[in-house]
Design an enzyme around this catalytic site. Sequence first.
Site, mmCIF file in Angstrom:
data_model
loop_
_atom_site.group_PDB
_atom_site.id
_atom_site.type_symbol
_atom_site.label_atom_id
_atom_site.label_comp_id
_atom_site.label_asym_id
_atom_site.label_seq_id
_atom_site.Cartn_x
_atom_site.Cartn_y
_atom_site.Cartn_z
ATOM 1 N N CYS A 110 0.836 -1.210 0.000
ATOM 2 C CA CYS A 110 0.000 0.000 0.000
ATOM 3 C C CYS A 110 0.869 1.257 0.000
ATOM 4 C CB CYS A 110 -1.007 -0.048 1.153
ATOM 5 S SG CYS A 110 -2.344 1.153 0.947
ATOM 6 N N HIS A 214 -3.764 -5.250 0.464
ATOM 7 C CA HIS A 214 -3.266 -5.586 1.810
ATOM 8 C C HIS A 214 -3.311 -7.081 2.094
ATOM 9 C CE1 HIS A 214 -2.744 -1.614 3.657
ATOM 10 N NE2 HIS A 214 -3.742 -1.232 2.878
ATOM 11 N N GLU A 216 -1.803 -8.632 4.333
ATOM 12 C CA GLU A 216 -1.729 -8.901 5.784
ATOM 13 C C GLU A 216 -3.077 -8.738 6.479
ATOM 14 O OE1 GLU A 216 -0.865 -6.175 4.352
ATOM 15 O OE2 GLU A 216 -1.848 -4.614 5.536
#
Length: 288
Positions: A110, A214, A216
């Site tokens: 990001c 993202h 994660e």
Amino acid sequence: AGVAGLVFFPRSGVLAQENIVGDPHAQGSSYIAASYVKHLESAGARVVPIRINRTDEEYEKIFNSINGLLLPGGGVDLQISQFSRLSKIFYDLAIKTNDASDYFPVWGTCQGLQQMTVLSSNKNLLTLTETKAVALPLTFTPDSMGICLLYKSKMSEDNITSNFHSWSLSLQNYSRNAKLKHFYKVLTTNTDGRREFISTMEANHYPFYAVQWHPEKSPFEWVDKPGMVHSAASVRASFYTALFFVSEAMKNHHKFSSASEEERALIYNYYPVFTGLDGIFLQNYYFD
Ligand SMILES: *[C@@H]1O[C@H](CO)[C@@H](O)[C@H](O)[C@H]1NC(C)=O
Ligand SMILES: *[C@@H]1O[C@H](CO)[C@@H](O)[C@H](O)[C@H]1NC(C)=O
Ligand SMILES: CC(=O)N[C@H]1CO[C@H](CO)[C@@H](O)[C@@H]1O
């Protein structure tokens, strides 16, 4: 608020960044969202936080002790923040060291991707998109053929990527900038309906990788917002990217000069703070 960097062990450095303004849990001056740490740990890495506001000498020493670098997401200025300062220091060291045939991978997520585009082009070429809270599938480009960073099945069909960004690098600005075009190849794109933007890219001649989405978040963040996706396919995609990057870091052989120095540097010296179920980051590490 600040963002930090990560290190793993294969030691991965994760950059901290200035604390988020108004974060009621903030301590010290910078933070790393714990999800980035967990993401790397899930694939067998050990994390070294890289705090803001240290000297160039300290950063160089850390660089020579870690096997890869992760530039996390966040919301700081890409040209004047401490995060951008230390991103530049590590980016320059990573270029230099790879040029000297010392393999050193860098990953941007990001804001990390955005920061990498600024560092590679010396310009901020980002544009606003309607991508603040949306789950998307990936659209693969012909350049993604044969690459290992992603696998196509499911990633191109289901809404597996969590997008939480206001700024994007449009395909148009990428194509018009000779430096970016020379440096990176585009692996996937997405669109907000108006503009096609780069969602995954990798460098042509360096082990540098970046995602605008993202990975994660799927397994490790739980704020109840549109765009958050926790499906099995999204968790698998998350793990796949982590495993890819950590296996890249395993090719690097930097190490700390002593066991005690390593012990002091690792993330295990810090305790993540639970910020509540409505926290955009479920847990954060805070640093002085
Ligand atoms: C291209 O970059 C400029 C900043 O230099 C930005 O203002 C503009 O919106 C971008 N255009 C597109 C199409 O991405
Ligand atoms: C992905 O999300 C969009 C809405 O954002 C929806 O229209 C579409 O059906 C979803 N696709 C899948 C495969 O779930
Ligand atoms: C190396 C560095 O940037 N040091 C700065 C850390 O922060 C203090 C106070 O904000 C500055 O005075 C230092 O110059």
